[in-house]
Design an enzyme around this catalytic site. Sequence first.
Site, PDB file in Angstrom:
ATOM      1  N   THR A 295       0.856  -1.189   0.000  1.00  0.00           N
ATOM      2  CA  THR A 295       0.000   0.000   0.000  1.00  0.00           C
ATOM      3  C   THR A 295       0.886   1.230   0.000  1.00  0.00           C
ATOM      4  O   THR A 295       2.069   1.147   0.339  1.00  0.00           O
ATOM      5  CB  THR A 295      -0.846   0.077   1.286  1.00  0.00           C
ATOM      6  OG1 THR A 295       0.025   0.333   2.406  1.00  0.00           O
ATOM      7  CG2 THR A 295      -1.614  -1.209   1.520  1.00  0.00           C
ATOM      8  N   ASP A 296       0.337   2.370  -0.344  1.00  0.00           N
ATOM      9  CA  ASP A 296       1.054   3.600  -0.048  1.00  0.00           C
ATOM     10  C   ASP A 296       1.011   3.786   1.481  1.00  0.00           C
ATOM     11  O   ASP A 296       0.320   3.042   2.188  1.00  0.00           O
ATOM     12  CB  ASP A 296       0.451   4.799  -0.793  1.00  0.00           C
ATOM     13  CG  ASP A 296       1.475   5.919  -0.943  1.00  0.00           C
ATOM     14  OD1 ASP A 296       2.439   5.961  -0.140  1.00  0.00           O
ATOM     15  OD2 ASP A 296       1.328   6.769  -1.842  1.00  0.00           O
TER      16      ASP A 296
END
Length: 768
Positions: A295-296
Amino acid sequence: MTFRSKLRSLALAGTALMIAGLAAGTATAKEAGGPIADEAVRARADALIARMTPEEKAGQNTQYFDFLNAPAESKRVTDEMAAARAGSLLFVTDPAELDRLQHIAVEKTRLKIPLLFGFDVIHGLRTIMPVPIAMAASFDPKVAEAGQTVAAAEARAIGLHWAFSPMVDIARDPRWGRMIEGAGEDPYLGAAMAAAQVRGFQGPYLGSPGHIIAGPKHFAGYGAALGGRDYDEVNLSDNELWNVYLPPFNAAIDAGAGNIMSAYMGLNGVPATGNRWLLTDVLRKQWGFKGFVVTDAAAAHDLMTHGFAADNQDAGVRALSAGVDMEMAPPFGASAFKTLPDSLAAGRITTEQLDNAVRNVLEAKIRMGLFERPYVDLKAAKRVLDDPAHRVVSRQAAEKSFVLLRNEGNLLPLNKAAVKSIAVIGPLADSARDTVGPWVFDQDNKETVTVLAGIKAKAGTGVRVEYAAGTSMPARVNKSIFEEVIKDPTPVIQVDDSAELERAVALAKASDVAVLVLGEAQIMIGENASRSSLDLPGKQQALLEAVMATGKPVVLLLMSARPLDLKAAKPQALLDIWYPGTQGGAAVANVLFGDAAPGGKLPYTWPRNIGQVPLTYAHLTSHQPEKAEQRYWNEANSPLYPFGYGLSYSTFAFSNLKIAKASVVPGEAVAVSVDVRNTGARKADDVAQLYIHQRHGSSARPVRQLKGFERVTLEPGETRTVQFTLRPDDLSYWTAAAGKVVQDETTFDVFVGDDSTASLTGSFDVRK
Ligand code: BGC
């Protein structure tokens, strides 16, 4: 000549292949064993998974920030990692610290699984390359590949394994600061640059010596943030997604990228990080992606913030179920993936789901050889970071990236015999930190060659070079995360503006030529750096106009990575130098004095003012196209400079366009060739660009689309025949009319030249 010095001299020649050889030269013989077979990788991962508890699995799927400048946080991270509750860290770049942490993971944890260290290696680690949009402006994928090969070698040498890069988001709205990290507005150029960077980072295979994992980001659509406001929602039609925003990702995956990062924002209402359609249906099922999805930062936890997940546990379940394998940088105590064991016990996720995610992460560690070679060779690291060949690659990349936008009366290159005094003016002219641009943390500012230093060194003793800042660089109104969280202080130039402006004007009057370096400080562009204006910040416009009013020849060097609005000011010469990196000033000096010739091209359309954005060359024809210039009643609709534009110190002519067949069947390739002739008196580069337009079909298609380009270097009078192949893929597109990719029976116009307004044209049919 020794093997290594031979490699170095090859590297000096500056091609990607040669740099790959240089990186390989730093590897031990044992490392150079070739890729590990897929079955062996899987068997090894599965053997480990069979021994893991759910908590250890969730640990492998968790990555923590470790900024090191916050000791309390750093201790918490170390404790988590020592307890096998973290499988990866980001933001550690001290090789000794990386080595220390790895020793703990390998020697103290039950299963001895090494850590995977990731970092934002965006355009270099110690040797800073020009920013990514600049490398794209070279219109030469070899430049991007060579740059990221060096970046990978330096990163790997200090103990990093993975770059959160390349950023392959299409950007058509210059208000969005992250435009600097990508390749601009065009999917074809974007795809070429994406693949080249993956090759540079990863080498011939994942786990290649001296290379690291590439992580294309941010999947997907991030560049279309509403209003250009960073992090804001994105609403993209399927047409734009499939035809514009997804192709660079697809190209990066085809090039073998081992990782991909899910974006922060919501895509058409569904957060990208919880978007099963994106992360599983498209990425894994349709494109066959075999790597791991991260994920970011905190984006799994953010599923709650978005009003999408009910709570943190729900966020973990939904991110994992969508296809996320690793959670990046969850807030302490609020990790969504830490709740996965509870979700497993409650039957909200299956063992198979959890194991798949763990396997994807473990396989990356196995392929990277971390179980065999987890540690850092500190001496070798220093050698690699100090390698002078890396600086040469950076300088050459900068020279190739500059875009010459104006050159009235051939002011450039400067006539060394006539120019005896140069006024270098502007707050960015001697700022090492700004010269290297944003997203760098391990650069050596002392080593960085500023524009002033580069000009002084090149001009030599016979020429007087004097400097005036001319004006202050204003501070941001809202602080950047890089000032607040990451502590990357930019020295702010503060001077008495009116006295300094007078000093600059006096200096210009007393000199043969004024070289102004204006633009945006690096803290004003990049992540968290969107802007509602394209003006020169502060009083730089007044400075520009005052210096121009002296009547002295003015060269304006723009340090920027978005088109700026100069309010119709027309300096005699205008060169976009982006943020040119470690050797920026040396590259600028070479170009100013004619030891190198500019040949870069704009990777985005340059609007006249901000009211026109977003503006792209690849728009559709609509009602009354003959009046397209009058879409606004107050001014023309066309851009100031078109996509693909850039002048040279020479001139070029295109002729003899040949389209091999007047008619092809669907699925057949079309060969196109054109002659490019250097009609000037200097050796220089030009970029042959091929655009197509489909006249009719299942959907209306853009007036022009780039489908081929090649940068060529030609001697005066030399002609080169450039060959292009239009593959069936180039003639196909996704249409909403059928909900799939089609190739129509139709007629294509072909345009060839050196920008998107190219006029040499022909056509061919596609008929069954
Ligand atoms: C950015 C990513 C970056 C990550 C880690 C995020 O804020 O959006 O591009 O890789 O931070 O630094």
